[in-house]
Design an enzyme around this catalytic site. Structure first.
Site, PDB file in Angstrom:
ATOM      1  N   SER A 254     -13.683 -59.433  85.376  1.00  0.00           N
ATOM      2  CA  SER A 254     -12.882 -58.606  84.472  1.00  0.00           C
ATOM      3  C   SER A 254     -13.524 -57.250  84.227  1.00  0.00           C
ATOM      4  O   SER A 254     -14.743 -57.101  84.288  1.00  0.00           O
ATOM      5  CB  SER A 254     -12.695 -59.324  83.131  1.00  0.00           C
ATOM      6  OG  SER A 254     -12.050 -58.500  82.190  1.00  0.00           O
ATOM      7  N   LYS A 255     -12.678 -56.258  83.937  1.00  0.00           N
ATOM      8  CA  LYS A 255     -13.173 -54.923  83.605  1.00  0.00           C
ATOM      9  C   LYS A 255     -13.224 -54.701  82.102  1.00  0.00           C
ATOM     10  O   LYS A 255     -13.625 -53.628  81.650  1.00  0.00           O
ATOM     11  CB  LYS A 255     -12.252 -53.871  84.237  1.00  0.00           C
ATOM     12  CG  LYS A 255     -10.821 -53.900  83.719  1.00  0.00           C
ATOM     13  CD  LYS A 255      -9.952 -52.872  84.420  1.00  0.00           C
ATOM     14  CE  LYS A 255      -8.516 -52.923  83.902  1.00  0.00           C
ATOM     15  NZ  LYS A 255      -7.655 -51.955  84.600  1.00  0.00           N
ATOM     16  N   ARG A 256     -12.836 -55.682  81.319  1.00  0.00           N
ATOM     17  CA  ARG A 256     -12.755 -55.506  79.874  1.00  0.00           C
ATOM     18  C   ARG A 256     -14.156 -55.454  79.246  1.00  0.00           C
ATOM     19  O   ARG A 256     -15.091 -56.093  79.702  1.00  0.00           O
ATOM     20  CB  ARG A 256     -11.930 -56.635  79.243  1.00  0.00           C
ATOM     21  CG  ARG A 256     -10.509 -56.678  79.781  1.00  0.00           C
ATOM     22  CD  ARG A 256      -9.645 -57.667  79.026  1.00  0.00           C
ATOM     23  NE  ARG A 256      -8.309 -57.755  79.622  1.00  0.00           N
ATOM     24  CZ  ARG A 256      -7.336 -56.885  79.428  1.00  0.00           C
ATOM     25  NH1 ARG A 256      -7.553 -55.840  78.650  1.00  0.00           N
ATOM     26  NH2 ARG A 256      -6.162 -57.037  80.005  1.00  0.00           N
TER      27      ARG A 256
END
Length: 523
Positions: A254-256
């Site tokens: 994920s890029k979060r």
């Protein structure tokens, strides 16, 4: 057999996700393996976004990895435009066709009413299906809605009596019961198409033969298959590839921000963040908050070779056999087939990426390594202006002395002691205390050897090493009596390349000045 045409359709978010790049790579490989065409299409539905700023890093990531596109931004093509925002006429025409044929309808139900229907279905533990109240409107009622410009959406009318299926190139035969599928919204009242609808129209218009995408899109497939058939388009082949998992997990990378903070503490991922925090500040690119290992641009910035990342991404979910790891891009293009893609999630392995990097950097000539390392020294301002022959020779000599210590091109910045001014050399405090302060004769012997060095005309490593042995014998000393103190005094560090290569690299004047400075700091 028609020409193979694959596509990758990123949203311009300002950076290229490493998992998305793996999907793009598989599309590119399948096109190149078959002598086909790879299309780059931009799903730019956010009109408020600055396109140049948002798209630039994505195109740069493709160029860095060496994934050229046959049609798309900057190159054009016969089936453009290649920006979703410029294709509205196609979506409007396709939607109108479905409306005229009774395959779609305008739904005037307020969102709150639809939500009530959804909650009722959930309460009764049955699948939610649209009640289709708008289909029961009389012509007069429908005319009133039109005249009042009542808020609405356009839905595709699912045939609840059929099943749809595909023979996926990775997943095998997959079938869905349409009686369980709600009528999907294909266009908002303002004429904006939704993803599933726009994707089908675009893929057909671009004559895409193979849709190769991540497995999370499998749930979109039944609606898309229905739309392909309803619009009488040729159905492409589908291949839903495994997602890229975070190191040591089975969860999608994920890029979060919340996930990134977790990754920083991961034993497998931690080292890549540490590399960013060490290197990026030195070259004016912030730190791991600015660029992180989920971004393709991170690997470029810290000094990975494109061939290493190409190799690593190709192995995420695909293999040629059960033993071959290091593969050139030419070999991968030749051997790549969809039937060798696995179903299980493919975990990003930082250790393997570093191993691929070590292999491919080892294939470079010393001159190629110099060319790749020089920009880091210039960005860090260890070298100012263009690198002349003298500077290049020094960098080449250093890289040769370091041997396989240079894993990433940015590793050259670890050896700043060969580029900083003598008065700016930073001593490793622990080593300085252990090797120079504590030993009783350290400063005495350093001063004595300094005086000897100052008399030498030949300052090559080979001469200095032989001369050092002679000097030790003449003074009845052993290596351990001075060699450690000499290294710390001249380089500031307890370890590094060969001692005499270090002295030659620094030159006589710097060696003398640094020994004097080390002695003075003990007084």
């Amino acid at each position: 057999m028609p020409t193979v045409r694959t596509r990758f359709a990123p949203s311009p978010t300002g950076f290229m996700h490493i998992g998305g790049m793996r999907t793009a790579l598989f599309n590119w490989l399948w096109a190149r393996h078959n002598g086909g065409q790879f299309i780059l299409r931009i799903d730019d539905t956010d009109q408020a976004r600055n396109m140049d700023e948002a798209l630039g890093p994505i195109l740069e990531a493709f160029r860095w990895l060496g994934l050229d596109w046959d049609e798309g931004p900057e190159v054009g093509g016969d089936y453009g435009p290649y920006f979703q925002s410029q294709r509205s006429e196609l979506y409007t025409a396709a939607c109108e066709k479905l409306l005229q044929e009774g395959k779609a309808y305008k739904d005037y139900d307020p969102p709150a009413l639809t939500q009530q229907d959804r909650e009722a279905a959930e309460k009764e533990k049955r699948p939610f299906l649209n009640i289709r109240r708008s289909l029961e409107l009389t012509d007069e009622e429908r005319a009133i809605c039109e005249a009042e410009e009542r808020t609405h959406v356009i839905r595709y009318r699912v045939n609840r009596d059929e099943k749809v299926s595909i023979d996926d190139q990775v997943r095998g035969h997959v079938e869905w019961d349409c009686s369980l599928i709600p009528d999907p919204v294909i266009m908002r009242g303002d004429g904006t198409p939704l993803y599933n609808f726009a994707t089908v129209v675009d893929d057909a218009a671009l004559k895409i033969t193979h849709v190769i995408r991540a497995e999370e899109h499998l749930s979109n497939t039944p609606v898309q298959v229905m739309l392909f058939k309803a619009l009488e388009y040729d159905l492409p082949e589908f291949a839903h590839i495994p997602f890229v998992a975070a190191p040591g997990t089975k969860s999608k990378l994920s890029k979060r921000d919340k996930a990134l903070e977790k990754y920083r503490k991961s034993p497998q991922f931690k080292k890549l963040f540490e590399i960013a925090d060490d290197i990026l500040p030195k070259i004016g690119l912030g730190n791991s908050q600015t660029l992180n290992p989920v971004m393709v641009s991170y690997y470029d910035a810290v000094g990975f070779l494109p061939d290493a990342i190409f190799n690593g991404l190709a192995r995420l979910g695909w293999s040629y056999d059960d033993k071959t790891e290091n593969m050139s891009r030419e070999f991968i293009v030749e051997k790549f087939t969809l039937d060798r893609i696995v179903k299980a999630a493919a975990g990003l392995d930082p250790d393997k990426l570093l191993a691929y990097q070590e292999h491919w950097i080892g294939q470079l000539s010393i001159e190629e390594k110099v060319e790749q390392c020089l920009p880091y020294l210039q960005k860090a301002e260890y070298i100012t202006g263009e690198a002349d022959a003298v500077v290049r020779s020094k960098v080449q000599q250093l890289i040769t002395a370091l041997g396989n210590r240079i894993k990433l091109f940015s590793d050259i910045l670890t050896y700043d002691e060969y580029f900083v001014a003598d008065g700016e050399l930073v001593y490793n405090e622990k080593a300085f205390k252990k090797r120079i302060v504590k030993p009783e004769r350290a400063t005495e012997l350093l001063a004595k050897y300094r005086d000897h060095l100052s008399q030498q005309e030949d300052f090559t490593a080979s001469f200095l090493e032989e001369d050092f042995k002679t000097w030790l014998e003449a003074n009845e000393l052993g290596y351990g009596d001075i060699i450690h103190a000499l290294r710390v005094a001249t380089t500031g560090k307890p370890a590094g390349p060969g001692m005499f290569e270090c002295l030659e690299l620094l030159g006589k004047e710097s060696c003398i000045d640094r020994i004097n400075r080390a002695i003075s700091q003990t007084e």
